[in-house]
Write a protein that holds these residues in place. Structure first.
Motif, PDB file in Angstrom:
ATOM      1  N   HIS A   1       1.727  -7.123   5.341  1.00  0.00           N
ATOM      2  CA  HIS A   1       2.496  -5.963   5.768  1.00  0.00           C
ATOM      3  C   HIS A   1       2.304  -4.772   4.817  1.00  0.00           C
ATOM      4  O   HIS A   1       2.390  -3.623   5.222  1.00  0.00           O
ATOM      5  CB  HIS A   1       3.982  -6.335   5.831  1.00  0.00           C
ATOM      6  CG  HIS A   1       4.899  -5.178   6.044  1.00  0.00           C
ATOM      7  ND1 HIS A   1       5.100  -4.617   7.288  1.00  0.00           N
ATOM      8  CD2 HIS A   1       5.645  -4.452   5.183  1.00  0.00           C
ATOM      9  CE1 HIS A   1       5.945  -3.609   7.172  1.00  0.00           C
ATOM     10  NE2 HIS A   1       6.293  -3.483   5.908  1.00  0.00           N
ATOM     11  N   PHE A   2       2.030  -5.085   3.541  1.00  0.00           N
ATOM     12  CA  PHE A   2       1.968  -4.020   2.539  1.00  0.00           C
ATOM     13  C   PHE A   2       0.578  -3.419   2.372  1.00  0.00           C
ATOM     14  O   PHE A   2       0.369  -2.563   1.522  1.00  0.00           O
ATOM     15  CB  PHE A   2       2.478  -4.553   1.197  1.00  0.00           C
ATOM     16  CG  PHE A   2       3.916  -4.940   1.266  1.00  0.00           C
ATOM     17  CD1 PHE A   2       4.900  -3.985   1.147  1.00  0.00           C
ATOM     18  CD2 PHE A   2       4.285  -6.251   1.519  1.00  0.00           C
ATOM     19  CE1 PHE A   2       6.236  -4.321   1.260  1.00  0.00           C
ATOM     20  CE2 PHE A   2       5.614  -6.602   1.644  1.00  0.00           C
ATOM     21  CZ  PHE A   2       6.589  -5.631   1.509  1.00  0.00           C
ATOM     22  N   ILE A   3      -0.350  -3.887   3.162  1.00  0.00           N
ATOM     23  CA  ILE A   3      -1.707  -3.353   3.069  1.00  0.00           C
ATOM     24  C   ILE A   3      -1.819  -2.136   3.973  1.00  0.00           C
ATOM     25  O   ILE A   3      -1.332  -2.138   5.101  1.00  0.00           O
ATOM     26  CB  ILE A   3      -2.724  -4.438   3.479  1.00  0.00           C
ATOM     27  CG1 ILE A   3      -2.585  -5.634   2.543  1.00  0.00           C
ATOM     28  CG2 ILE A   3      -4.125  -3.889   3.460  1.00  0.00           C
ATOM     29  CD1 ILE A   3      -3.440  -6.811   2.937  1.00  0.00           C
ATOM     30  N   SER A   4      -2.463  -1.091   3.477  1.00  0.00           N
ATOM     31  CA  SER A   4      -2.530   0.141   4.258  1.00  0.00           C
ATOM     32  C   SER A   4      -3.480  -0.013   5.428  1.00  0.00           C
ATOM     33  O   SER A   4      -4.365  -0.862   5.437  1.00  0.00           O
ATOM     34  CB  SER A   4      -2.986   1.302   3.383  1.00  0.00           C
ATOM     35  OG  SER A   4      -4.377   1.226   3.191  1.00  0.00           O
ATOM     36  N   VAL A   5      -3.258   0.822   6.420  1.00  0.00           N
ATOM     37  CA  VAL A   5      -4.068   0.801   7.620  1.00  0.00           C
ATOM     38  C   VAL A   5      -5.551   1.048   7.292  1.00  0.00           C
ATOM     39  O   VAL A   5      -6.439   0.408   7.851  1.00  0.00           O
ATOM     40  CB  VAL A   5      -3.488   1.846   8.595  1.00  0.00           C
ATOM     41  CG1 VAL A   5      -4.452   2.868   8.999  1.00  0.00           C
ATOM     42  CG2 VAL A   5      -2.944   1.199   9.810  1.00  0.00           C
ATOM     43  N   VAL A   6      -5.793   1.933   6.348  1.00  0.00           N
ATOM     44  CA  VAL A   6      -7.175   2.231   5.972  1.00  0.00           C
ATOM     45  C   VAL A   6      -7.843   0.978   5.397  1.00  0.00           C
ATOM     46  O   VAL A   6      -8.980   0.645   5.744  1.00  0.00           O
ATOM     47  CB  VAL A   6      -7.229   3.384   4.956  1.00  0.00           C
ATOM     48  CG1 VAL A   6      -8.644   3.579   4.444  1.00  0.00           C
ATOM     49  CG2 VAL A   6      -6.711   4.662   5.580  1.00  0.00           C
ATOM     50  N   VAL A   7      -7.115   0.283   4.533  1.00  0.00           N
ATOM     51  CA  VAL A   7      -7.688  -0.919   3.923  1.00  0.00           C
ATOM     52  C   VAL A   7      -7.876  -2.022   4.966  1.00  0.00           C
ATOM     53  O   VAL A   7      -8.894  -2.717   4.968  1.00  0.00           O
ATOM     54  CB  VAL A   7      -6.811  -1.409   2.753  1.00  0.00           C
ATOM     55  CG1 VAL A   7      -7.204  -2.808   2.314  1.00  0.00           C
ATOM     56  CG2 VAL A   7      -6.916  -0.437   1.591  1.00  0.00           C
TER      57      VAL A   7
END
Lengths: 296, 317
Positions: free
Chosen positions: B134-140
């Motif tokens: 959940h804490f990973i950014s959309v870009v990553v």
């Protein structure tokens, strides 16, 4: 009785296996990225590295740290996250507290005024035009102000205040002639620690991770947040390569390798702050979701 | 009492009412000051754009401003409806979101399963790991997808070729786009989405389970007849809420996953608004499309809420 406990035992085992598989599937990509970031890029791109690091090297990290863009992005993102979270709290907390007080007139109308924005908005273009006409384009404000606060956070924080600030305490302070400012500072804020922490974390994470506002409002590279540089490194380059003609095969392969190498290291570096704080703050995050789930 | 007296009495009452209101306001004026920053924010960044959405019915010239540009009625809408890409955009948007909606039960299943675990290290591990993405950014996330699914170097294709298959150009194939988009989302949101159901499960009266145990109910039966009905209100409300932004779901991720080669399935209304509005500067046209999008959304939300109200007692309003 015996049969029941047997079937329950079987259930228990199946259930545990099921959860083990789910957890493994979720964990695998994360482990892969960590391993790939410290493995030889050749081993990664050829598929030799598939779980644990192979031919360990820190070349990827070295390249990342040499990259000045990453540092600019990092600096900007830290600034946006800190400043944006501060603004978020300054707008959110007083408002949510006031909306939890019984004596505020027109509360219902104000609440609807806020909730309505959850379901309808002017859309991308009209919002863009407003931000532009405020002169915020290509300034740090365009990244942090347009999403400064949302209806959901106000509802959650309001619920918290309703449940956690004892009415008698406020009444007593009022009897003693304390103004609302005074009560807010001396009575409410000391009790508001948990909700401030939760809201700051939620908003901080979303600021750290957001890219879209910066994409549409910021064109000056010196103001790029980390996510925009990541987009260039992780997403755009790859697409270019996919559509590239296979002309200079050798340099192409070399390029793919280095890109792959930086890629995994840069993912780790960008996610590091969140990965470090997450295990410690997990319960705060969960708490936030739980307060939010209380229905009116 | 004469009518004149009555009149005076009424007026006095009204006056004292206003007086009371004023006194109430005076007593807590600082609280209204607390509201001011947030209300100003909502007016500027939410209600001003709503006012500005009128450019959807205008021919917008930057020099004339929103107010000064001439009205042209529904021209932008008809141009959009008549365009060759209209049906493609609409179908793509609906299919992508319906696909995603169809997987709505997955976090519920996870919550039901986790709820059966005894409190202990294993449960904690499952939760910590499943929440993490959940804490990973959309870009990553998209960066990871791009890396994993690369035709030459990607892990997925290494697996396929080592099993004797042909490598698949996942990222540039229209037929793969929806699967990639939706299942990567499941990966990211499965655990986090289950938290709220776990909370609802924790709120179920334990006496129900005790009574069922005495009656000899198996765990499967207790899940079926106690846990699922117990969390149904939460499920309904969350389902309606998820329809609240049905048409906008994941647009920022679509934008990142999109390329020229998969656009026949990845072109959705929101990305088109972005391209035609911000990249090509057709502000009015793009606003009209955006407005069309949110209208569908709001109609959907009201309809589903109405249905939920009629068929059960759970609804948003």
């Amino acid at each position: 009785m015996m049969r029941v406990s047997l079937s329950d035992k079987a259930f228990d085992i199946v259930n545990k296996i099921f959860l083990l598989i789910v957890t493994a599937v979720i964990l695998y990509p994360l482990i892969f990225v960590v391993s790939a970031s410290i493995s030889d890029p050749g081993a990664v791109s050829s598929g030799r590295m598939w779980l644990w690091p192979v031919d360990i090297t820190l070349e990827g990290y070295r390249k990342v740290f040499e990259n000045s863009d990453i540092w600019i992005g990092y600096r900007n993102t830290i600034l946006y996250t800190l400043l944006g979270t501060l603004i978020h709290l300054l707008v959110l907390i007083p408002c949510a507290y006031a909306l939890s007080r019984r004596e505020v007139m027109g509360k219902k109308i104000i609440l609807w005024f806020i909730i309505f924005t959850m379901f309808f908005n002017g859309g991308l273009i009209p919002t863009y035009l407003v931000v532009k006409s405020l002169g915020m384009v290509d300034t740090i404000w365009s990244v942090i102000v347009p999403n400064a606060v949302g209806a959901w956070s106000i509802l959650v924080a309001r619920t918290f205040f309703q449940q956690n600030i004892p009415e008698q305490l406020v009444e007593a302070a009022k009897m003693d002639g304390g103004s609302d400012f005074y009560i807010f500072r001396k009575v409410v804020l000391p009790l508001a620690g948990p909700i401030i922490a939760v809201m700051a974390l939620f908003h901080g994470v979303s600021l750290w991770n957001q890219y879209f506002n910066a994409l549409i409002y910021i064109s000056d590279q010196n103001l790029y947040p980390l996510q925009l540089f990541l987009r260039e490194i992780l997403v755009i380059n790859e697409i270019d390569m996919n559509t590239q003609e296979a002309g200079q095969m050798e340099s192409f392969v070399e390029q793919v390798k280095t890109a792959g190498l930086i890629k995994y290291a840069v993912i780790i570096v960008s996610a590091l702050p969140l990965l470090i704080i997450y295990p410690f703050l997990q319960r705060f995050f969960v708490k936030g979701v739980l307060i939010g789930s209380v229905k009116e | 009492m004469t009518t004149a007296n009555l009149e005076i009495d009424k007026k006095q009452k009204e006056r004292s009412k206003i007086h009371k209101l004023l006194r109430r306001f005076k007593n807590s004026w600082q609280l209204y000051l607390f509201l001011l920053p947030a209300l100003t924010f909502f007016i500027i960044f939410h209600y001003l754009p709503m006012y500005g959405v009128q450019i959807a019915f205008k021919d917008f010239y930057a020099t004339e401003g929103i107010w000064g540009s001439p009205w042209i009625g529904f021209d932008h809408f008809t141009r959009f409806f008549d365009s060759y890409y209209f049906w493609r955009l609409l179908t793509n948007t609906l299919l992508l979101n319906l696909y995603q909606l169809a997987l709505f039960p997955l976090p519920i299943i996870l919550a039901l399963a986790v709820n059966e675990l005894r409190n202990g290290a294993f449960k904690k591990w499952v939760q910590t790991i499943t929440y993490a993405p959940h804490f990973i950014s959309v870009v990553v996330i998209v960066g990871m997808i791009v890396a994993f699914l690369d035709t030459i170097t990607g892990l997925a294709n290494h697996m396929i070729t080592s099993l004797g298959g042909e490598s698949v150009p996942f990222l540039t194939s229209p037929e793969w786009f929806r699967h990639i988009f939706v299942w990567s989302d499941v990966w990211q949101t499965l655990g986090w989405g289950s938290i709220i159901y776990l909370a609802a499960l924790a709120g179920i009266n334990p006496e129900l389970h005790e009574a069922a145990k005495i009656d000899g109910a198996t765990r499967m039966q207790r899940i079926r007849y106690i846990n699922i009905p117990g969390i149904l209100p939460t499920v309904v409300v969350l389902f309606i809420l998820s329809l609240g932004n049905f048409m906008a779901v994941g647009f920022e991720k679509v934008l990142l996953l999109q390329n020229n080669l998969n656009s026949s399935t990845s072109d959705v209304i929101q990305t088109f608004v972005y391209e035609s509005g911000l990249l090509e500067g057709q502000y009015s046209f793009a606003s009209a499309i955006g407005l069309f999008d949110s209208m569908i959304n709001i109609i959907l939300l009201i309809t589903v809420n109405q249905i939920a109200k009629k068929t059960s007692d759970n609804s948003l309003w």
